[in-house]
Design an enzyme around this catalytic site. Sequence first.
Site: not given
Length: 329
Positions: A175, A208
Site C-alpha cells: 500500500k 485493495d
Amino acid sequence: MAHRIAVIGGDGIGPEVTAEALKVVRAAGVDIDTTDFDLGGARYLRDGEILSDGVLDQLRGFDCILLGAVGTPEVPPGVIERGLLLKMRFELDLYINQRPFIGTAPGGSVRHDFVVIRENTEGPYVGEGGVLRKGTVHEVATQGSVNTWMGAERACRYAFELAMTRRKHVTLVHKTNVLTFAGDLWQRAFDAVAAGYPEVTTAYNHVDAACIYFVQDPQRYDVIVTDNLFGDILTDLGGAVSGGVGLASSANLNPARTGPSMFEPVHGSAPDIVGTGKANPTAAILSAALMLDFLGENAAAERIRAACAEAVTGSTSEIGSQIAARVAG
Ligand code: IPM
Ligand code: MN
C-alpha cells in the site's frame, strides 16, 4: 534415515486433521519418526504451559514440525497466538510463509495457480507499541509495523527464486500510496532483488486492488510477495477463491535451515465442529506434502497432491483414508 517430525496436533479439529495427514504420509511410504507435543489452549488451561524455552529447545532438534491448529475460546485472544504460534515463527526464524492456491474462483471459468510468499517475522505482528491511560476516554493505543531491509529483501529473494522454477512472474503487493515509509522500503528491496533476475517479469498491486483481482482475475498471478499482515488477510481470500480454507495449506519456512521449519493448514481450530467428522483434512494433508517437498521427498509430495486433486467425500477419517489409498496405489 527416518525424518524426525515433531507433531503439535493442538486444539479443536487440529489433532483430527493431523492424524489424517500422518496417515497419508505413511501411506506414501515415507519413513517418519514422530514425537507428539501436547501444546495449545487446552494444555495452557491445564497447567499454564504455552511454549517454554525448554520445549522450544526440544523442538529445535527435529527436522520439521507439523501443526494442526491452536486456539480455544476459553483463552483470551492473543495468548496462544503470540505465545505459541508467533513465538515459533519468530524464535525459529521461519521468515517465509508460503501459501499455494490452485482452483477456479467462484463465477470464473479459468483455473489459477499462484503462490503467496508472506513475510513471516515482521510487520505489525512483532508487538511494537503499547497502551496509555487504559480504561479512560483518553486511552491511546499504538501498534507499529516493523519493516527491516533484511526482512523485506529475503522475502523478495525467496519469491524470485521460486518464480524461476515456475512461470517467472512476481507481483509485489503493498500500500505504497499510503504507507509511504514501509512501502518505499519494500519497493526498493523488491527492485534491488529484481535486478538480479532479468528473466522474471514483475508487477505491483496495491493491496485493495489485489483483493479485486483475487476474486475477478486470479490467473494473472504466479508468485506474490507481501508483508505479514497483508499476507495474512490475502491468504484467507486466496483460500476462499480456491475451494475454501479446507484446502488451504501453508509452510512456515526457515530457508537457511538453521532450525526446523513448520507446516500447518491455514484454517483454525474450528471448535464448533470438533468431533463431528466434518473437518476436511485436505489442508493438513497438503501442508504435509509441503513438508515432504522441504525434506526432499518430492515424488511422494507430488503423489499426495495428485491424490488430493481428485474429488473426495465423507467424514474427516474417510477422506483421509481415501486419499491414503490413492497414494498407496
Ligand atoms: C494464520 C493465522 C495466524 C496469523 C493467527 C492465528 C495468529 O491467522 O496463520 O494465518 O495471523 O498469522
Ligand atoms: Mn490468517
